[in-house]
Design a protein around this motif. Structure first.
Motif, PDB file in Angstrom:
ATOM      1  N   ASN A 229      12.000  -7.693  -7.671  1.00  0.00           N
ATOM      2  CA  ASN A 229      10.731  -7.183  -7.154  1.00  0.00           C
ATOM      3  C   ASN A 229      10.909  -5.778  -6.606  1.00  0.00           C
ATOM      4  O   ASN A 229      11.997  -5.399  -6.199  1.00  0.00           O
ATOM      5  N   GLY A 230       9.832  -5.040  -6.560  1.00  0.00           N
ATOM      6  CA  GLY A 230       9.893  -3.700  -5.976  1.00  0.00           C
ATOM      7  C   GLY A 230       9.985  -3.805  -4.463  1.00  0.00           C
ATOM      8  O   GLY A 230       9.648  -4.829  -3.882  1.00  0.00           O
ATOM      9  N   ARG A 231      10.442  -2.749  -3.823  1.00  0.00           N
ATOM     10  CA  ARG A 231      10.483  -2.680  -2.366  1.00  0.00           C
ATOM     11  C   ARG A 231       9.052  -2.696  -1.843  1.00  0.00           C
ATOM     12  O   ARG A 231       8.224  -1.902  -2.286  1.00  0.00           O
ATOM     13  N   LYS A 232       8.778  -3.594  -0.927  1.00  0.00           N
ATOM     14  CA  LYS A 232       7.413  -3.644  -0.381  1.00  0.00           C
ATOM     15  C   LYS A 232       7.451  -3.714   1.141  1.00  0.00           C
ATOM     16  O   LYS A 232       8.348  -4.289   1.706  1.00  0.00           O
ATOM     17  N   GLY A 233       6.445  -3.134   1.768  1.00  0.00           N
ATOM     18  CA  GLY A 233       6.380  -3.158   3.219  1.00  0.00           C
ATOM     19  C   GLY A 233       7.463  -2.284   3.817  1.00  0.00           C
ATOM     20  O   GLY A 233       8.155  -1.538   3.108  1.00  0.00           O
ATOM     21  N   PHE A 234       7.642  -2.390   5.102  1.00  0.00           N
ATOM     22  CA  PHE A 234       8.629  -1.543   5.779  1.00  0.00           C
ATOM     23  C   PHE A 234       9.364  -2.366   6.832  1.00  0.00           C
ATOM     24  O   PHE A 234      10.544  -2.626   6.694  1.00  0.00           O
ATOM     25  N   TYR A 235       8.630  -2.827   7.829  1.00  0.00           N
ATOM     26  CA  TYR A 235       9.281  -3.535   8.930  1.00  0.00           C
ATOM     27  C   TYR A 235       9.946  -4.821   8.450  1.00  0.00           C
ATOM     28  O   TYR A 235      10.995  -5.221   8.961  1.00  0.00           O
ATOM     29  N   PHE A 236       9.334  -5.488   7.482  1.00  0.00           N
ATOM     30  CA  PHE A 236       9.881  -6.753   6.991  1.00  0.00           C
ATOM     31  C   PHE A 236      10.651  -6.585   5.681  1.00  0.00           C
ATOM     32  O   PHE A 236      10.885  -7.559   4.970  1.00  0.00           O
TER      33      PHE A 236
ATOM     34  N   ILE B  84      -0.649   0.458  12.130  1.00  0.00           N
ATOM     35  CA  ILE B  84      -1.589   1.569  11.945  1.00  0.00           C
ATOM     36  C   ILE B  84      -1.670   1.954  10.467  1.00  0.00           C
ATOM     37  O   ILE B  84      -2.762   2.092   9.903  1.00  0.00           O
ATOM     38  N   ALA B  85      -0.504   2.111   9.829  1.00  0.00           N
ATOM     39  CA  ALA B  85      -0.499   2.527   8.414  1.00  0.00           C
ATOM     40  C   ALA B  85      -1.220   1.505   7.545  1.00  0.00           C
ATOM     41  O   ALA B  85      -1.994   1.860   6.650  1.00  0.00           O
ATOM     42  N   SER B 109       7.832   7.946   5.980  1.00  0.00           N
ATOM     43  CA  SER B 109       8.274   6.859   5.086  1.00  0.00           C
ATOM     44  C   SER B 109       7.394   5.623   5.244  1.00  0.00           C
ATOM     45  O   SER B 109       7.100   4.931   4.268  1.00  0.00           O
ATOM     46  N   ILE B 110       7.001   5.329   6.461  1.00  0.00           N
ATOM     47  CA  ILE B 110       6.155   4.151   6.698  1.00  0.00           C
ATOM     48  C   ILE B 110       4.810   4.351   6.004  1.00  0.00           C
ATOM     49  O   ILE B 110       4.309   3.464   5.319  1.00  0.00           O
ATOM     50  N   VAL B 111       4.238   5.543   6.173  1.00  0.00           N
ATOM     51  CA  VAL B 111       2.982   5.855   5.495  1.00  0.00           C
ATOM     52  C   VAL B 111       3.177   5.693   3.988  1.00  0.00           C
ATOM     53  O   VAL B 111       2.363   5.059   3.304  1.00  0.00           O
ATOM     54  N   GLY B 112       4.296   6.213   3.493  1.00  0.00           N
ATOM     55  CA  GLY B 112       4.586   6.125   2.055  1.00  0.00           C
ATOM     56  C   GLY B 112       4.745   4.698   1.571  1.00  0.00           C
ATOM     57  O   GLY B 112       4.337   4.351   0.467  1.00  0.00           O
ATOM     58  N   PRO B 118       1.087   9.936   0.676  1.00  0.00           N
ATOM     59  CA  PRO B 118       1.619  10.720   1.783  1.00  0.00           C
ATOM     60  C   PRO B 118       1.805  12.188   1.404  1.00  0.00           C
ATOM     61  O   PRO B 118       2.240  12.496   0.290  1.00  0.00           O
ATOM     62  N   VAL B 119       1.455  13.058   2.294  1.00  0.00           N
ATOM     63  CA  VAL B 119       1.830  14.468   2.158  1.00  0.00           C
ATOM     64  C   VAL B 119       2.498  14.881   3.464  1.00  0.00           C
ATOM     65  O   VAL B 119       2.227  14.302   4.519  1.00  0.00           O
ATOM     66  N   ARG B 120       3.388  15.858   3.361  1.00  0.00           N
ATOM     67  CA  ARG B 120       4.157  16.265   4.536  1.00  0.00           C
ATOM     68  C   ARG B 120       3.917  17.720   4.886  1.00  0.00           C
ATOM     69  O   ARG B 120       3.778  18.555   3.992  1.00  0.00           O
TER      70      ARG B 120
END
Lengths: 375, 375
Positions: A229-236, B84-85, B109-112, B118-120
């Protein structure tokens, strides 16, 4: 009132515990474990943390009966389920959830929230899960890639036939994942021998630690699913936890107090021995069920599905609502139990026999309940 | 070595604190706050919990200077940013992140990770954010719907001109959200007056509480964005927190120890008074910067951008690496500071003046640093 829990005089504790906690979680946490949190004023990128992390790693392997890593994610158990749903479930395949209570319904919602083509196999809340029915669904629908089940459905007290479900899943080449929030540490649980795809446990149930961590373990099938699977989410994102674990760290600032408490809780389990620790909870559950039946109360699920860790009984014949019984148990006897959840909220009471519970606690609970019901 | 922090003799504490914590988080937590966690053996669906929840609600409004609710999510600050994101950012519009350090890079990265186009806007890590540059990007790109910025960039010690950025965002009709993890409780912060769209704070920074909670607050623009966006995710679905808050509860089992500690921390801030509490940290930061400059060390960012709560200085001229200085400060003087992050890891040291820090701690830090650098 008996103010002693598992040999510890509660009147002496600084946690002001003046009652017996018979909840199906959060369970009572011994003072020695609570006070371990006082040591948590440390930096999470230090050698001291690495030592803590590695100690917990070894001990979690023991409790999960696995050679793999178990990730302690700073969130509730729901977060752990989200980690599985977001990392392992393919958006091209359907995910079947066996729904037999409030928490498996939640599990199905979590799967649904990630757009993973959720399908449900509904089992009446007061019946046992039918292995034949599961087998039939899998045979009939090759589009199902994964199956989710609550090992112990905390709303009804039902224990799922997890070992058998895993065997069926394996035979059909599907990924089995389980919400074992209330089960690990209280029911027989074998991550590796049973070839489970993924599991989540809580700390505030049978492990008798404070809430705040989800314990997540991936089996072979789970890891393979994550990779495809692709990378999904961030915190988890479990890959981040896997990468950080190599350094003996967590990817984000962890809930340090809970990690210190968890080490102490796991030491307590090791000291009693996992099998003895589980057997005591089972013994307490049997004693509780026998006593409840003597009071004319029947378990909500068939006896053969009744779990070691939460006993749910129908209270229709008492003439009281669950809220009334729960309130009187607390007010008049200092014993904390829970009412039902969802559609059976007022029709059942739920009593935990988790963690450090002992026969004295069960006896006190039965004595009080007898009084509450008959007066 | 001075073994006293903010008037509390550390040698007497049960948390075995035998050093001075000058980290930019997790900060030192006074024993009275640590021990509040011992009371957390309660049920999170009880009246006792509702009282705790409502007390925290009022106190968080005071610290955020808002009339709104601040949600305490059981996760690290990163989880709050994910909330938030995932809830506020439209997938049809771009999100601009102002990147001037390690944590704003993470924010980007979280936004992405949520596929939010995302733009920076990259600002060199050792420069101040240019309001003109931000204004130009917004003028040139009407496709940008939201802007994210770290209020205090903990990797460089830079404080962003948050009030001015919010005014620019408002003028252009964009949503401004901020990672105020290290800022709330240590820098002037006005959720309502500055019309911020959304903000996240941590507990383990200036609020001097243990880690394990993300504090999330939505302004008008944030709430409006949430309503026009579809429900996304599960654990960080802010609508669930909003709904549960009406009952004085959290949607999932919360990290109870941290909530008890948070109430105690917020009481401590109220007792000193928020303005005094912030002014003390600012005074300590000024004293620290002056002393560091006397040692020939310059702040990594221009002085006008230097924050109250973390001071980052270039150590090139000392001839040592950051790791060497950090190690000697701890080993020989019992003072815990941090090295850099990302590309400037070994080129700077980072010293926090967060929470309960006082002038004595700064003096001890400067004395030790003088010794370490000169020997």
């Amino acid at each position: 009132m008996d103010n002693v829990q598992n040999g510890i005089d509660l009147s002496e504790t600084s946690s002001k515990q003046s009652s017996i906690n018979m909840l199906p979680g959060p369970t009572w946490v011994p003072d020695s474990i609570m006070s371990a949190m006082l040591n948590s004023n440390i930096y999470h990128r230090s050698e001291e943390f690495h030592i803590l992390f590695n100690a917990i790693r070894e001990k979690l392997r023991y409790v999960f009966r696995t050679t793999r890593d178990v990730y302690a994610i700073s969130s509730s158990g729901t977060g752990g389920l989200e980690a599985i749903a977001s990392n392992l479930l393919s958006s091209e395949q359907k995910t079947l959830t066996i729904v037999n209570g409030y928490f498996s319904q939640e599990l199905s919602s979590i799967v649904g929230a990630f757009g993973k083509n959720p399908v449900r196999l509904d089992t009446p809340w007061d019946e046992s899960i039918s292995l034949d029915a599961v087998e039939k669904v899998l045979r009939d629908d090759p589009g199902i890639g994964a199956i989710g089940v609550a090992y112990v459905e905390t709303s009804t007290g039902a224990r799922a036939p997890l070992k058998e479900l895993s065997a069926i899943s394996e035979r059909h080449g599907r990924l089995l994942f389980t919400d074992a929030e209330s089960a690990v540490g209280g029911e027989e649980f074998r991550m590796d021998d049973w070839k489970l795809g993924a599991a989540v446990a809580g700390t505030q149930k049978c492990i008798c630690s404070p809430p705040g961590l989800a314990l997540v373990c991936l089996g072979d099938a789970g890891r393979k699913s994550m990779e495809t699977n692709g990378r999904k989410g961030f915190y988890f994102d479990l890959r981040r936890y896997e990468e950080s674990a190599k350094k003996g760290e967590t990817p984000f600032t962890p809930a340090l107090p809970q990690l210190f408490a968890l080490r102490a809780s796991l030491e307590l389990i090791q000291k009693e021995g996992l099998e003895n620790y589980i057997a005591r909870q089972a013994r307490c559950a049997r004693m509780l069920r026998d006593g409840l039946m003597d009071l004319g109360l029947n378990t909500h699920v068939p006896l053969e599905s009744a779990s070691n860790v939460v006993t749910v009984v129908n209270i229709g014949r008492t003439g009281s609502t669950a809220s009334q019984i729960v309130e009187r148990m607390k007010r008049d006897h200092g014993i904390v139990i829970a009412s039902g959840l969802g559609p059976i909220k007022e029709q059942v009471i739920r009593i935990g026999t988790m963690g450090t519970v002992d026969e004295g606690n069960v006896e006190a609970t039965l004595d009080a309940l007898k009084y509450v019901i008959r007066n």
